[in-house]
Design an enzyme around this catalytic site. Structure first.
Site, PDB file in Angstrom:
ATOM      1  N   LYS A 147     -10.663  17.031  16.514  1.00 15.48           N
ATOM      2  CA  LYS A 147      -9.971  16.499  15.445  1.00 15.48           C
ATOM      3  C   LYS A 147      -9.753  17.494  14.263  1.00 15.48           C
ATOM      4  CE  LYS A 147      -9.769  12.127  14.087  1.00 15.48           C
ATOM      5  NZ  LYS A 147      -8.178  12.221  14.351  1.00 15.48           N
TER       6      LYS A 147
ATOM      7  N   TYR B 249       0.849  -1.292   0.037  1.00 13.71           N
ATOM      8  CA  TYR B 249       0.221   0.042   0.064  1.00 13.71           C
ATOM      9  C   TYR B 249       0.939   1.410   0.004  1.00 13.71           C
ATOM     10  CZ  TYR B 249      -3.738   3.047   1.647  1.00 13.71           C
ATOM     11  OH  TYR B 249      -4.778   4.089   2.055  1.00 13.71           O
TER      12      TYR B 249
ATOM     13  N   ASP C 206      -8.162  14.337   9.127  1.00 16.65           N
ATOM     14  CA  ASP C 206      -7.916  12.932   9.555  1.00 16.65           C
ATOM     15  C   ASP C 206      -9.048  12.424  10.238  1.00 16.65           C
ATOM     16  OD1 ASP C 206      -6.843  10.640  10.582  1.00 16.65           O
ATOM     17  OD2 ASP C 206      -6.301  11.628  12.434  1.00 16.65           O
TER      18      ASP C 206
ATOM     19  N   TYR D 158     -11.874  -4.459   6.949  1.00 20.44           N
ATOM     20  CA  TYR D 158     -10.526  -4.031   7.427  1.00 20.44           C
ATOM     21  C   TYR D 158     -10.482  -3.075   8.431  1.00 20.44           C
ATOM     22  CZ  TYR D 158      -5.902  -2.589   8.019  1.00 20.44           C
ATOM     23  OH  TYR D 158      -4.671  -2.091   8.584  1.00 20.44           O
ATOM     24  N   HIS D 159     -11.250  -2.063   8.318  1.00 24.07           N
ATOM     25  CA  HIS D 159     -11.148  -0.705   9.227  1.00 24.07           C
ATOM     26  C   HIS D 159     -12.195  -0.986  10.159  1.00 24.07           C
ATOM     27  CE1 HIS D 159      -9.616   1.014   5.335  1.00 24.07           C
ATOM     28  NE2 HIS D 159      -8.664   1.505   6.129  1.00 24.07           N
TER      29      HIS D 159
ATOM     30  N   HIS E 257      -9.368   9.174  11.080  1.00 21.99           N
ATOM     31  CA  HIS E 257      -9.175   8.052  11.875  1.00 21.99           C
ATOM     32  C   HIS E 257      -9.486   8.114  13.652  1.00 21.99           C
ATOM     33  CE1 HIS E 257      -7.086   6.735   8.470  1.00 21.99           C
ATOM     34  NE2 HIS E 257      -7.286   5.428   8.940  1.00 21.99           N
TER      35      HIS E 257
END
Length: 661
Positions: A534, A17, A538, A171-172, A540
């Site tokens: 935040k 990746y 981003d 996945y996340h 996440h």
């Protein structure tokens, strides 16, 4: 028979990746990796590209080229794939909200290369539901987002028959704390939402619908609970076959195959003793390769030092070599499925399938995946699972080698200073913006305006979004212009945070901390208020959510409004809520400009509020932040949340002394 004459299965696609700085720099990296034996590309895009902004937008400041490559227009896409023949390449693009746009740019470059669209192979992630739950790069509300996924699926099935129009991405979800059961159920619920949308559109007959189903792929995660992960993948195979056969009437067994790519777990990579991550990555890779029945079609591995920062080409090479050694030096690919007939494996698979079906039933009763997102159910479940995981690590119930046990260590010769990771220079952002301005100046503005008008008409009328998007790409439209046009047509969306306001009553070990919060709150004359922000793009949010949950459970008044806030909005919220301390969470590498911006604006506003920061922050950057007034800096090694909460109490008490606030 010699080993050389034994028939061996074809290896999976080897990927890393990658993408950073500029399209030209990323292209050089791709060609270098392909020369080393990588057999497919996996493109990482930067956050402005993922969220539909040009590199010169105010929200893109500090984010350009940091977590991926910036792609603003066709010229950038040309540079990204220069000298890479798309007719014979297998390309994966991790892009979601703007997936239709990046797909359009890719097709436009392929057209320029003379590559037949029928030859194009690869995958576009295009899973917006998990973005609402875990990664945060959503833009539009759920309904129009599903429509965009449907448009891409129908268009590619017709014109790019070898292309996977969607990677349903669990996945996340695991990175956000999902249990294996949640990963199974939430991913399958997403698949149902998308396929129901395609079916309800009436745009495909049953034969064509089977082709759509056959091109849906998955992108999964594999953690360190090795046996459970093998069983999870075997459960995925069975459940997908059953779902596509019984719910959708797909009769062709090939169209019911569970096809997936994988990146193994990054959540478990540790900052302390990072060399241990090599063993973790290898063990996790085995979970998705050992079982032939449930073997990944493509594998990309993180680098050992991703908890420290952006990996270097050498670090990525190490991960690539792990795959090659397993595929070419071992006898793995010479055998059938080595787990068939195992009573222990079969028992665990059936248990996971049973529990996943029960969770799917609950989601269906709510009205499906979209309703479960909008109500906050799915997000709350992930936050709670992640909280339980972190608490088990803190209490020592779950061992993480080098973190909460076996912490004595020799100095690592692999780390030390900025050369241990790759950094993106500030000049890369300036150069990207300069090229963007030159692109705008050189294009035909009338052609751009006409293409954008056609795009908006398609968005509003319900016509397939792909043909006008491809025309926009060829006319010179930018990512920000495409994104803004669809924002005007569809609106924007803010997903639930999953962080409630009420304290939990079942938290062990918080009595002393709650007493300290009560004591300091009494001195302050009101409840100690902690604003979690935040800034930037981003998305996440896992760390910010866990900090907010623990602060809430410790008795603080917590203000957390989710992701993607400007520094101005954070400072205004601190003023309005009369915050006693601000915590900034940034994992994209843009911590220096964004934290400095917030600190500067706090001073300009005449506020005297301490700031703490958290993220993947190298020691030299932490020192620089402390010089500009940041009270404390936390990185992934700081896993003891109660200690962080205690620090916050002491920082507020020291700042306010005995005076009331």
């Amino acid at each position: 028979m010699t080993r050389e004459t034994i028939k061996r299965d074809k290896p999976w696609i080897f990927r890393t990746y990658a993408g950073h700085s500029t399209a030209t720099a990323s292209n050089a990296l791709y060609r270098k990796n392909l020369a080393k034996g990588q057999t497919g590309l996996s493109v990482a895009f930067d956050l402005p590209t993922q969220t539909g902004y040009d590199s010169d937008h105010v929200l893109a400041r500090g984010e350009v080229g940091k977590v991926g490559v910036p792609i603003c227009h066709l010229g950038d896409m040309r540079a990204l794939f220069d000298e890479i023949p798309l007719a014979s390449m297998n390309t994966s693009m991790t892009i979601n909200a703007t997936a239709a746009w990046l797909m359009a740019l890719y097709i436009a470059v392929a057209d320029e290369q003379g590559a037949p669209r029928t030859s194009l192979q690869g995958t576009i992630q295009n899973d917006i539901i998990k973005e609402y739950l875990s990664r945060g790069t959503y833009v539009f509300p759920p309904k129009p987002s599903l429509r965009l996924i449907k448009d891409v699926a129908i268009f590619t099935t017709s014109e790019l028959p070898k292309w996977n129009p969607m990677n349903i991405c669990s996945y996340h979800l695991q990175e956000a704390g999902a249990t294996p059961v949640q990963e199974l159920a939430f991913a399958l619920a997403t698949a149902i939402a998308v396929l129901d949308t395609v079916k309800a559109s009436g745009e495909v007959d049953q034969e064509k619908f089977g082709e759509v189903v056959g091109r849906i792929s998955f992108f999964v995660n594999a953690g360190l609970r090795f046996v459970t992960e093998i069983c999870k993948m075997r459960a995925f195979v069975d459940l997908w076959d059953e779902l596509t056969r019984e719910r959708y009437g797909v009769t062709d067994p090939k169209q019911r195959l569970f096809r997936y790519g994988v990146q193994v777990n990054s959540l478990g990579l540790t900052e302390p003793q990072p060399e241990n991550n090599v063993a973790r990555i290898l063990i996790e890779m085995l979970a998705v390769t050992l079982s032939k029945k449930a073997r990944a079609r493509a594998v990309q591995l993180p680098a050992w030092n991703e908890a420290l920062g952006l990996p270097r080409p050498w670090d990525q090479q190490w991960s690539l070599r792990m795959q090659q050694i397993l595929a070419y030096e071992t006898d793995l690919l010479e055998y059938g499925d080595i787990f068939d007939g195992s009573a222990a494996i079969d028992r665990k698979v059936e248990e996971l399938k049973r529990e996943a079906k029960e969770e799917l039933r609950r989601i269906e009763e709510m009205g499906g995946a979209v309703a479960a997102v909008e109500s906050g159910y799915m997000k709350q479940q992930l936050v709670e699972s992640n909280t339980a995981r972190l608490e088990a690590i803190e209490r020592g119930e779950h061992t993480v080698v080098g973190v909460n046990r076996f912490t004595e260590s020799e100095p690592s010769p692999l780390t030390g200073g900025v050369e241990a990771i790759m950094t993106v220079s500030e000049e890369a952002e300036h150069d990207q913006i300069a090229r963007l301005k030159a692109w705008r100046a050189a294009r035909d503005d009338k052609a751009v305006a006409a293409a954008l008008a056609a795009l908006k008409r398609a968005a509003q009328s319900g016509a397939n979004i792909m043909p006008p998007s491809i025309e926009c790409a060829k006319a010179g439209v930018t990512t920000g212009e495409w994104g803004w046009t669809l924002r005007e047509a569809f609106g924007e969306y803010r997903a639930p945070t999953g962080v409630g306001r009420a304290m939990r009553n079942d938290v062990e070990g918080l009595d002393d901390l709650r007493a300290d919060v009560d004591r300091v709150s009494k001195k302050l004359g009101r409840r100690m208020t902690f604003l979690v922000g935040k800034p930037g793009l981003d998305g996440h949010s896992n760390g910010a959510e866990q900090i907010a949950v623990r602060a809430r459970d410790a008795g603080m008044q917590v203000v957390y409004e989710g992701i993607r806030l400007t520094p101005e909005e954070i400072v205004e919220a601190a003023r309005k809520e009369k915050a006693h301390v601000i915590g900034l969470s940034i994992l994209s590498g843009s911590h220096l400009p964004l934290v400095k911006d917030v600190v500067g604006r706090i001073k300009e506003a005449g506020l005297d509020v301490p700031v703490v920061a958290g993220g993947i922050i190298p020691p030299e950057d932490a020192a620089e932040l402390e010089k500009v007034g940041v009270a404390a800096v936390y990185t992934p090694k700081d896993f003891e949340l109660n200690r962080i909460m205690g620090d916050l109490v002491r920082i507020v008490e020291a700042k306010n002394g005995q005076t009331n606030a």
